[in-house]
Design a protein around this motif. Sequence first.
Motif, PDB file in Angstrom:
ATOM      1  N   GLY A  11       0.802  -1.239   0.000  1.00  0.00           N
ATOM      2  CA  GLY A  11       0.000   0.000   0.000  1.00  0.00           C
ATOM      3  C   GLY A  11       0.824   1.272   0.000  1.00  0.00           C
ATOM      4  O   GLY A  11       0.283   2.367  -0.157  1.00  0.00           O
ATOM      5  N   SER A  12       2.128   1.174   0.173  1.00  0.00           N
ATOM      6  CA  SER A  12       2.946   2.391   0.235  1.00  0.00           C
ATOM      7  C   SER A  12       3.016   3.112  -1.113  1.00  0.00           C
ATOM      8  O   SER A  12       3.215   4.321  -1.157  1.00  0.00           O
ATOM      9  CB  SER A  12       4.350   2.051   0.729  1.00  0.00           C
ATOM     10  N   ILE A  13       2.860   2.402  -2.217  1.00  0.00           N
ATOM     11  CA  ILE A  13       2.869   3.048  -3.537  1.00  0.00           C
ATOM     12  C   ILE A  13       1.690   4.018  -3.653  1.00  0.00           C
ATOM     13  O   ILE A  13       1.825   5.123  -4.167  1.00  0.00           O
ATOM     14  CB  ILE A  13       2.827   1.990  -4.653  1.00  0.00           C
ATOM     15  N   THR A  14       0.542   3.649  -3.177  1.00  0.00           N
ATOM     16  CA  THR A  14      -0.639   4.502  -3.230  1.00  0.00           C
ATOM     17  C   THR A  14      -0.454   5.755  -2.385  1.00  0.00           C
ATOM     18  O   THR A  14      -0.795   6.863  -2.812  1.00  0.00           O
ATOM     19  CB  THR A  14      -1.877   3.719  -2.742  1.00  0.00           C
ATOM     20  N   ILE A  15       0.105   5.620  -1.217  1.00  0.00           N
ATOM     21  CA  ILE A  15       0.317   6.768  -0.339  1.00  0.00           C
ATOM     22  C   ILE A  15       1.360   7.709  -0.928  1.00  0.00           C
ATOM     23  O   ILE A  15       1.190   8.930  -0.923  1.00  0.00           O
ATOM     24  CB  ILE A  15       0.730   6.288   1.071  1.00  0.00           C
ATOM     25  N   GLU A  16       2.420   7.154  -1.476  1.00  0.00           N
ATOM     26  CA  GLU A  16       3.451   8.000  -2.098  1.00  0.00           C
ATOM     27  C   GLU A  16       2.907   8.752  -3.305  1.00  0.00           C
ATOM     28  O   GLU A  16       3.220   9.919  -3.526  1.00  0.00           O
ATOM     29  CB  GLU A  16       4.658   7.149  -2.500  1.00  0.00           C
ATOM     30  N   SER A  17       2.090   8.110  -4.095  1.00  0.00           N
ATOM     31  CA  SER A  17       1.510   8.798  -5.253  1.00  0.00           C
ATOM     32  C   SER A  17       0.516   9.875  -4.808  1.00  0.00           C
ATOM     33  O   SER A  17       0.368  10.898  -5.487  1.00  0.00           O
ATOM     34  CB  SER A  17       0.847   7.800  -6.195  1.00  0.00           C
ATOM     35  N   ALA A  18      -0.143   9.702  -3.694  1.00  0.00           N
ATOM     36  CA  ALA A  18      -1.034  10.744  -3.176  1.00  0.00           C
ATOM     37  C   ALA A  18      -0.226  11.987  -2.789  1.00  0.00           C
ATOM     38  O   ALA A  18      -0.628  13.117  -3.084  1.00  0.00           O
ATOM     39  CB  ALA A  18      -1.822  10.227  -1.985  1.00  0.00           C
ATOM     40  N   TYR A  19       0.915  11.790  -2.133  1.00  0.00           N
ATOM     41  CA  TYR A  19       1.780  12.931  -1.807  1.00  0.00           C
ATOM     42  C   TYR A  19       2.325  13.598  -3.072  1.00  0.00           C
ATOM     43  O   TYR A  19       2.430  14.816  -3.151  1.00  0.00           O
ATOM     44  CB  TYR A  19       2.953  12.489  -0.918  1.00  0.00           C
ATOM     45  N   LEU A  20       2.676  12.803  -4.036  1.00  0.00           N
ATOM     46  CA  LEU A  20       3.179  13.332  -5.300  1.00  0.00           C
ATOM     47  C   LEU A  20       2.103  14.147  -6.017  1.00  0.00           C
ATOM     48  O   LEU A  20       2.389  15.220  -6.572  1.00  0.00           O
ATOM     49  CB  LEU A  20       3.674  12.188  -6.192  1.00  0.00           C
TER      50      LEU A  20
END
Length: 130
Positions: A11-20
Amino acid sequence: MKNSDIGRLDGSITIESAYLMIFILFTFGFMIRYCFRTHDRILSGMVLNEALELSGHLLSEDEAGIQGYGADRLGDLLSQRSLDFNISSYKDGNEGSAEGKGFVISMRDKGFRPQKVMRAITLMDGMKDE
């Protein structure tokens, strides 16, 4: 690899893309704001130049009308609601300024003096005849 791990993703990919995406949206917002301010600077410079040119051709009694004309033309501002627009006499010509939020544009015009041009043309014609 176990069969239970095949359908699961981290799930960390989704959170990182939200910050991006937050960073990208703020960048687009700042770019749009910069474009609006640049539009306002260019428009105010164009209107000021046009008003000074008009004031050089018209009588000095029409100065208030020219300022009103300039203020009407500046109704298309994007990043701010109002702009201080002034034209005043300066030596032989006129001086004007447009002051907005974060910028000041000032210009001077020597005025329109057709008699000077006609004298120069007549002088050149007189020199050719001799």
